[in-house]
Design a protein around this motif. Structure first.
Motif, short mmCIF file in Angstrom:
data_model
loop_
_atom_site.label_atom_id
_atom_site.label_comp_id
_atom_site.label_asym_id
_atom_site.label_seq_id
_atom_site.Cartn_x
_atom_site.Cartn_y
_atom_site.Cartn_z
N THR A 44 0.82 -1.21 0.00
CA THR A 44 0.00 0.00 0.00
C THR A 44 0.85 1.26 0.00
OG1 THR A 44 -1.74 -1.16 1.20
CG2 THR A 44 -1.83 1.23 1.22
N SER A 45 1.90 1.29 0.82
CA SER A 45 2.76 2.48 0.90
C SER A 45 3.52 2.72 -0.39
CB SER A 45 3.76 2.34 2.06
OG SER A 45 3.10 2.22 3.30
N GLU A 88 2.27 2.58 -3.47
CA GLU A 88 1.39 3.03 -4.55
C GLU A 88 1.32 2.07 -5.74
OE1 GLU A 88 1.63 7.50 -5.45
OE2 GLU A 88 3.40 7.18 -4.18
N SER A 100 -1.03 0.60 -7.33
CA SER A 100 -2.07 0.82 -8.33
C SER A 100 -1.74 2.00 -9.24
CB SER A 100 -3.44 1.03 -7.67
OG SER A 100 -3.40 2.14 -6.80
N ILE A 106 -2.08 -9.25 -1.68
CA ILE A 106 -3.22 -8.57 -1.08
C ILE A 106 -4.54 -9.22 -1.49
CG2 ILE A 106 -3.54 -6.93 -2.98
CD1 ILE A 106 -4.01 -4.75 -0.82
N TYR A 134 -8.77 -5.90 -4.47
CA TYR A 134 -9.56 -4.72 -4.11
C TYR A 134 -10.57 -4.40 -5.21
CZ TYR A 134 -5.25 -3.32 -6.52
OH TYR A 134 -4.18 -3.28 -7.36
N TYR A 188 -2.15 -10.54 2.54
CA TYR A 188 -2.33 -9.17 3.04
C TYR A 188 -3.82 -8.86 3.09
CZ TYR A 188 -1.62 -4.02 3.08
OH TYR A 188 -1.63 -2.68 3.37
N ILE A 208 -6.55 -6.24 4.21
CA ILE A 208 -6.74 -4.83 4.58
C ILE A 208 -8.15 -4.41 4.17
CG2 ILE A 208 -5.47 -4.18 2.46
CD1 ILE A 208 -4.65 -1.58 3.99
N ARG A 244 -9.33 -1.03 2.70
CA ARG A 244 -8.94 -0.67 1.33
C ARG A 244 -9.59 -1.58 0.29
NH1 ARG A 244 -4.62 3.27 -0.35
NH2 ARG A 244 -3.71 3.96 1.60
N THR A 245 -9.87 -2.81 0.65
CA THR A 245 -10.33 -3.78 -0.34
C THR A 245 -11.84 -3.98 -0.35
OG1 THR A 245 -10.07 -5.65 1.19
CG2 THR A 245 -8.15 -5.03 -0.13
N SER A 253 -4.08 -5.76 8.37
CA SER A 253 -4.41 -4.35 8.60
C SER A 253 -5.89 -4.31 8.97
CB SER A 253 -4.12 -3.53 7.35
OG SER A 253 -2.75 -3.49 7.09
N THR A 261 -4.79 9.93 3.40
CA THR A 261 -4.59 8.58 2.88
C THR A 261 -3.10 8.27 2.70
OG1 THR A 261 -6.70 8.75 1.73
CG2 THR A 261 -5.21 7.00 1.02
#
Length: 300
Positions: free
Chosen positions: A51-52, A54, A56, A110, A113, A140, A142, A145-146, A171, A255
């Motif tokens: 996520t940190s 970026e 996407s 992850i 999402y 992962y 989260i 976010r997903t 998360s 965010t």
């Protein structure tokens, strides 16, 4: 088969941001510098394109470049567990296989999402990915976010059916959920906190460490918290937990990773550029970030 990496993949696994130039191109030289900064300050592992990082906002080729840079820069000094997941199943398969080919120690995958698959679909997705590689997998989860939470029973079934699924980054603010992960998946399952205020409590229930965005800014304190816990110095671990709280709070007033990138820019580590649709925090929040960094005696 995976016991060697399980014994090493613990503590503060720093989820390093993806630096861009001011014209929004990848800055792989800065990425190497950030990884060296993490290693100099005692981080126990490196993750990128989570996520940190970026992911996407990156093309598949760019994600491969970031993973390769991280693996080459780290050069075996600590484990590297890049994020290889996506909302696209084939893309996830490709990136996970590439991580294995590059020599990553594990892959962090992850929960997909946006498309919000049901539990059966999540089981099939993760099992297909895990079966396609030998590399250890960290799932992962989260849900913020997903828009979908991987249920404990689904995770436990995956762990039973896929020997290379060795851990999870949770998360998840539901602390009952994360307790039940270790109950159902076994006490040797690697459980990492992705919620900053739960990094210390996660250790108390048998967690293996954290993958905390705050480590980008204050890596030594985050790593020292884990070191203190492992040494049985509970008082120091608790003290660091509370010392980190104001920084944790300000870095999540917008965010992630926007506040983290703003902070690293103030510290002179990067050009604090994000790609749209992400952007830097408001001037007001940037002022709070700067003030908080100064309170931590971080030079800005």
């Amino acid at each position: 088969m995976h016991e060697a990496i399980k014994s090493r993949l613990k503590g503060s696994i720093a989820p390093v941001i993806t630096p861009f130039t001011n014209d929004h191109e990848l800055d792989l030289n800065k990425l190497s510098e950030l990884i060296e900064f993490q290693l100099e300050n005692g981080s126990h592992g490196i993750s990128v394109t989570g996520t940190s990082g970026e992911p996407s906002s990156l093309t598949v080729t760019e994600r491969e470049q970031v993973m390769e840079t991280a693996i080459q820069t780290t050069n075996g000094r600590v484990p590297v567990a890049p994020g290889t997941g996506s909302t696209n199943h084939d893309e996830t398969m490709h990136l996970t296989k590439r991580a294995q080919e590059m020599g990553a120690d594990a892959a962090m995958v992850i929960v997909p999402y946006y498309n919000k698959p049901n539990q059966h679909a999540l089981y099939r997705h993760f099992k297909t990915v895990a079966d396609s590689v030998d590399i250890p997998i960290i799932i992962y989860n989260i849900p913020g976010r997903t828009a979908q939470n991987l249920h404990v029973d689904t995770l436990a079934r995956l762990v039973e059916d896929c020997p290379n699924i060795i851990g999870a980054k949770e998360s998840n603010k539901d602390f009952e959920h994360v307790n039940r992960v270790l109950l159902k998946c076994g006490r040797d399952f690697l459980l990492f906190s992705g919620i900053e205020l739960l990094c210390y409590p996660m250790l108390a229930i048998g967690g293996s460490g954290s993958i905390s965005a705050t480590a980008n800014v204050e890596p030594k304190k985050v790593a020292d918290l884990h070191n203190a816990w492992l040494e049985g110095d509970v008082a120091t671990a608790q003290r660091l937990h509370y010392e980190l709280m104001p920084l944790n709070d300000v870095l999540f007033m917008d965010t992630n990773p926007a506040p983290v990138k703003a902070a690293l820019g103030m510290m002179g580590k990067i050009d604090p550029a994000l790609r749209l649709p992400m952007d830097l925090p408001s001037e007001e929040l940037q002022g709070k970030i700067r003030q908080t960094l100064q309170e931590y005696y971080i030079e800005v």
